[in-house]
Design an enzyme around this catalytic site. Sequence first.
Site, PDB file in Angstrom:
ATOM      1  N   GLU A  63      -5.189  11.741  -0.886  1.00 46.99           N
ATOM      2  CA  GLU A  63      -5.796  12.294  -2.081  1.00 46.99           C
ATOM      3  C   GLU A  63      -6.318  13.725  -2.390  1.00 46.99           C
ATOM      4  O   GLU A  63      -5.778  14.440  -3.427  1.00 46.99           O
ATOM      5  CB  GLU A  63      -7.075  11.233  -2.325  1.00 46.99           C
ATOM      6  CG  GLU A  63      -6.868  10.251  -3.615  1.00 46.99           C
ATOM      7  CD  GLU A  63      -8.337   9.383  -3.679  1.00 46.99           C
ATOM      8  OE1 GLU A  63      -9.279  10.222  -4.119  1.00 46.99           O
ATOM      9  OE2 GLU A  63      -8.309   8.552  -3.039  1.00 46.99           O
ATOM     10  N   ASN A  69      26.236   2.048   4.686  1.00 47.23           N
ATOM     11  CA  ASN A  69      27.689   2.465   4.855  1.00 47.23           C
ATOM     12  C   ASN A  69      28.219   3.304   3.801  1.00 47.23           C
ATOM     13  O   ASN A  69      28.822   4.239   4.181  1.00 47.23           O
ATOM     14  CB  ASN A  69      28.194   0.885   4.527  1.00 47.23           C
ATOM     15  CG  ASN A  69      29.561   1.017   5.069  1.00 47.23           C
ATOM     16  OD1 ASN A  69      29.919   1.152   6.095  1.00 47.23           O
ATOM     17  ND2 ASN A  69      30.611   0.938   4.221  1.00 47.23           N
ATOM     18  N   HIS A  90      -5.432   6.283  -5.108  1.00 47.62           N
ATOM     19  CA  HIS A  90      -7.088   6.094  -5.288  1.00 47.62           C
ATOM     20  C   HIS A  90      -7.337   4.780  -5.085  1.00 47.62           C
ATOM     21  O   HIS A  90      -8.242   4.367  -4.573  1.00 47.62           O
ATOM     22  CB  HIS A  90      -7.543   6.730  -6.341  1.00 47.62           C
ATOM     23  CG  HIS A  90      -8.856   6.841  -6.582  1.00 47.62           C
ATOM     24  ND1 HIS A  90      -9.508   7.795  -6.020  1.00 47.62           N
ATOM     25  CD2 HIS A  90      -9.658   6.099  -7.066  1.00 47.62           C
ATOM     26  CE1 HIS A  90     -10.941   7.634  -6.018  1.00 47.62           C
ATOM     27  NE2 HIS A  90     -11.141   6.706  -6.848  1.00 47.62           N
TER      28      HIS A  90
END
Lengths: 699, 153
Positions: A68, A433, A46
């Site tokens: 939202e 990795n 918001h």
Amino acid sequence: MDLNQYLSMFIDEANDHLQALNEHMLELESRPDDVSIVQVIFRSAHTLKGMSATMGFEDLASLTHEMENVLDLVRNNQLAMDEFIFDALFKSLDALEAMVADITAGGAGKADVTQIVVALQSIVRGDYKHADSAATSEQQQAEDDADTLDEFQRSILEQSVEAGLHVYHMRVQLREDCVLKAARAYMVFQVLGPHGEVVKSTPPAQDIEQDKFDGSFHVFFVTTTEAAVLEKEVGTVSELESVHVTSLGLEDIKQWNDRIQALSGKQEVAATAVVEQQAAPQNGSAPANAAAGGMKEDPAATSAKTIAATANKAVQNRTIRVDIDRLDVLMNLLSEMLIDRVRLEKIAGDLKQNELTETVEHLTRVSSDLQNIVLKMRMVPIDVVFNRFPRMVRDLAKSLDKKVDFVITGADTELDRTVIDEIGDPLVHLLRNAVDHGIEPISDRIAAGKSETGTVNLRAYHNGNHVFIEIEENGRGINRELVLNKAMKNGIVTQEKAASMSDEQVYQLLFASGFSTAEKVSDVSGRGVGLDVVKSKITSLGGHVIIESKLGHGTKFIVQLPLTLSILSAMLFRLGNEKYAIPLTSIVETGMVSKQQIRRLHGGMRMIDYRDSVIPLLSLSALFDCTEYSDFQEEEIEIIIVRKGERLAALAIDDFIGQSEIVLKPLGNYLKSVPGISGATILGDGQVALIVDPNALLK
Amino acid sequence: MAEELKVVVFSLAHEEYGIEVEKVKTIERMTPITRVPKTYDFIKGVINLRGVVVPIIDLRGRFGLPESEFTDQTRIIIVTHQELEVGFIVDAASDVMDINEDSIEPAPEVVGGIQAKYLRGVAKIGDNRLLIMLNLTEVLHKSEIVKLEQLEV
């Protein structure tokens, strides 16, 4: 208003919010039922929306708005999080990040996010998965406090009308003497439930539940049922004063907001609701209103939420942002002051005046405190690097179809800013990795009798003057034979040498350029780039990497880094009248050798005995072309023994000055790299001393 | 319209030179210079300029002119150009003056032994004063720095 001056602030804050969003989303993914996390996410989204709208980044604002809407349903328990929603939200975050990056790069933050928006909207409508719609319809969507419709709600209503559904605006007035208003209202919603879906209620459902309404409420309702039937059914709930159902057509919906505004003065019941709610923004902060300005959203709701967010912020955020360059300037000024301090100390010593001496002593204390503080200001928790990893590991595990628990410890460990800026990339490589090579696929793990979820640990901690970062995983471990075979095939080692190598030496082969043990090239790694880059980067930061591994049990990469790059403990020494410094970290010991102890090899290289081995003796004065001093004539030579990895060498110098903390300074752009010299420092007397780079001397 | 230029005037081996004033950060008296090994001879080393380490170039050496002893008049002109900050050792810094852009003519092939590429042009001031304008981009050319990086210990 010129917004440019706020742009950098906006970018910083937007990045913070995005980071927070990412983190909390990940948290939510592990605990999808925790509504409190959704609340936090909602607040971040918001605020971000408001900020973006204020700054005129409409695309950003509208995408966050869509997010939202979804989050709002979730936090009101009208929607349960599932994989589809997570993916859509994560995708939105990625898009937002890309937009912010575009703004950072000077762009307008525009992006085509139609697909994401469609996905988000389908979530809100509930038709991404039809089974869900029944569940959502039971409850009502709480959005704004006033009776206006936002763009999104309007589009739902419009679509519903177009789809042939009835859209009703229902006004329910409870009786004055109604005892349990909330309960009655609840009953009304219960009645409505099976008939269709409440798109919006005023006041919002949660307020009604908490009895925060004055006896009347409105709902926008989408249904297939006829108005009369509804009115009758709702009418069966007792203690209701009146129920008005108005059928809304396409035009009505389109003009709804205008009409409400025009009517707000006249329509008594609606007015009370609106006025009451609008008291909030007047007390609330002006920026919150401004923030909402860009959106067609009700100001009351916005400010209430923003206030909540600000209140929250005031507690956590007791910091200010400072441009790192300014800190550098401060540091320079301080070192100048320290130089003057040394001069003052000398003058005071000469004059022997009590008052002066005392003042200078006080100055000395104050300035060293100051120095400490400035140095501390440059320290940043490694969190800023670590916080982007959970998301990365999640995505990686997902794309590789592996299950990985990612555990971070010691994120509050502090490191100098300069190190922080550099360390991110190497860690990314090491983590990729670990997930790709280290952790086995689920089937392999089960076959090996392990739990199907692998664990990757990322730890940071201080130890002495160093920071250690460990990446440990409980995967398959490094296969010594595999590495050696590959190395021999690539001609990096010979067969004879291979047999005598320690495990540690074998693992270090992984850092050789172009080396990869992956049989298949995957999206993630296996192309043989990466680890060599990691190594060189970390070495350039003055650190090193150690690998520990146990076949079948996992691998641990330990990265050791200096606490700071800008200040280091060094040994100062002289060559004739020139002063040099050498970092203590690379010094093994200091000592003296006499001329008789020096042996000469055929090539003229001088060697000395050191412990059980013979190491080369390098003449710094010759390497640096000193005109005033040469160690070749000396009977006794002072030496510094330095180490680079396994290799040792003795450097012949003229004289030791002593150990000191020095501030590392670059030589400037013009002299970017000088062989054997890693930088310069300014000594107490204002002179510049060069810092010897032992790594360059030990090739 | 021809533009007025403000230039710092300094002398080097009996010639007068000019550098645009906005490129000059400060003019310093000689201070102790720390030699940096393995660099070109004309790079005299580095100095501490109020906490910043700045490399110092002997302009005489840079132009291949015979080097001379430093005197009371010797100055270090700190120049900032394209993110490079360096100091030039010059025989003396005498003046700041306005010259007209129009009065700058292309440099002849050789001026006082300096190759023309280092020069932006020659400005005629007064009746018989010549001011040689430096071409800083060439004087601080990167290729020289690249060569430095390739030197081996």
